[in-house]
Design a protein around this motif. Structure first.
Motif, short mmCIF file in Angstrom:
data_model
loop_
_atom_site.label_atom_id
_atom_site.label_comp_id
_atom_site.label_asym_id
_atom_site.label_seq_id
_atom_site.Cartn_x
_atom_site.Cartn_y
_atom_site.Cartn_z
N ALA A 73 -103.70 -50.46 43.68
CA ALA A 73 -102.63 -49.45 43.63
C ALA A 73 -102.34 -49.06 42.18
O ALA A 73 -102.18 -47.87 41.88
CB ALA A 73 -101.37 -49.98 44.31
N MET A 74 -102.30 -50.02 41.29
CA MET A 74 -102.01 -49.77 39.89
C MET A 74 -103.10 -48.89 39.26
O MET A 74 -102.81 -47.92 38.55
CB MET A 74 -101.92 -51.11 39.15
N GLY A 75 -104.36 -49.21 39.53
CA GLY A 75 -105.47 -48.44 38.97
C GLY A 75 -105.54 -47.02 39.50
O GLY A 75 -105.78 -46.08 38.75
N VAL A 76 -105.34 -46.87 40.80
CA VAL A 76 -105.38 -45.53 41.41
C VAL A 76 -104.21 -44.69 40.91
O VAL A 76 -104.38 -43.51 40.56
CB VAL A 76 -105.42 -45.63 42.95
N GLN A 77 -103.03 -45.29 40.84
CA GLN A 77 -101.86 -44.57 40.34
C GLN A 77 -102.07 -44.11 38.89
O GLN A 77 -101.70 -42.99 38.53
CB GLN A 77 -100.61 -45.45 40.43
N ALA A 135 -100.36 -47.37 48.23
CA ALA A 135 -99.40 -48.12 49.05
C ALA A 135 -99.79 -49.59 49.19
O ALA A 135 -99.01 -50.38 49.72
CB ALA A 135 -99.27 -47.47 50.43
N LEU A 136 -100.99 -49.96 48.74
CA LEU A 136 -101.42 -51.36 48.86
C LEU A 136 -100.55 -52.25 47.99
O LEU A 136 -100.05 -51.83 46.94
CB LEU A 136 -102.89 -51.50 48.43
N SER A 137 -100.40 -53.51 48.42
CA SER A 137 -99.62 -54.46 47.62
C SER A 137 -100.07 -55.88 47.93
O SER A 137 -100.77 -56.13 48.90
CB SER A 137 -98.12 -54.29 47.89
N LYS A 148 -105.99 -54.61 33.90
CA LYS A 148 -105.85 -55.97 33.37
C LYS A 148 -104.49 -56.09 32.67
O LYS A 148 -104.41 -56.27 31.46
CB LYS A 148 -106.99 -56.28 32.39
N PRO A 149 -103.41 -55.98 33.45
CA PRO A 149 -102.08 -56.03 32.83
C PRO A 149 -101.75 -57.44 32.34
O PRO A 149 -102.24 -58.43 32.88
CB PRO A 149 -101.15 -55.62 33.97
N GLU A 150 -100.97 -57.48 31.30
CA GLU A 150 -100.50 -58.76 30.77
C GLU A 150 -99.77 -59.50 31.90
O GLU A 150 -98.92 -58.93 32.57
CB GLU A 150 -99.53 -58.51 29.61
N GLY A 151 -100.14 -60.72 32.17
CA GLY A 151 -99.51 -61.50 33.23
C GLY A 151 -100.13 -61.29 34.60
O GLY A 151 -99.72 -61.90 35.57
N GLY A 152 -101.14 -60.40 34.70
CA GLY A 152 -101.84 -60.19 35.97
C GLY A 152 -101.00 -59.41 36.98
O GLY A 152 -100.04 -58.74 36.63
#
Length: 188
Positions: free
Chosen positions: A68-72, A132-134, A55-59
């Motif tokens: 990708a962010m969570g797995v990384q 690698a997902l985006s 849940k990053p600031e700004g989504g």
């Protein structure tokens, strides 16, 4: 094998919910007096599995970025259960069942009455593909390719919570009715 990490995806904009007449983000909408996200977090915590909230600031730019962010961020995990944060009725036991199913196959997909649900589980071997997902594309292509290669375990569950997400005010009202019915069953 250690348990996988539940990746809770809470970075979406919730535009369909707002378009349905809501005045708040769907994850902040109240269900039994508590926000939708609170219910999801309680289920995950009750499962005993490790978890990470995206849940990053700004989504983000979409589900692919969030996955990708969570797995990384949990790169040392043995695998991941990808759970959208708008499934407030999910049972902790369902999360445990998907995690356990990863011992049998590299990908586990829960179903409720022939409807595909969440979380979808992936073993560690999917780290590169998931990171690698985006953009707005989730793991659908990874799942399709894995299914063609016989690497997917379809898991039939009796938990409607794996499919009942909150996309509109009508979904929130249905979730409230289902929670009320669950409470009556437990007290009766």
């Amino acid at each position: 094998m250690p348990s996988p990490v539940v990746i809770i995806l809470a970075a979406g904009r919730g535009e369909r919910f707002l378009a349905s007449g809501a005045t708040t983000h769907k994850l902040d909408a109240l269900l039994n007096g508590k926000p939708v996200l609170w219910h999801v977090l309680q289920a995950v915590k009750s499962s005993g599995l490790n978890w990470h909230l995206v849940k990053p600031e700004g989504g983000t730019r979409g589900m692919g970025d969030s996955i990708a962010m969570g797995v990384q961020a949990t790169s040392g995990a043995s695998g991941w259960l990808i759970l959208p944060a708008d499934l407030p009725l999910i049972h902790p036991a369902s999360l445990q069942r998907v995690a356990a199913a990863l011992r049998e196959k590299p990908v586990a997909v829960p179903y409720y009455r022939q409807h595909q649900g969440h979380p979808v589980g992936f073993r560690r071997e999917y780290f590169d593909s998931l990171t690698a997902l985006s953009g707005d594309f989730g793991a659908r292509e990874i799942l399709r390719d894995s299914r063609l290669r016989g690497k997917v375990l379809d898991l039939s569950l009796s938990d409607a919570g794996v499919v009942h997400d909150i996309d509109a005010l009508t979904d929130l009202r249905l979730a409230q009715r289902l929670l009320n019915a669950r409470a009556r069953r437990m007290s009766g």
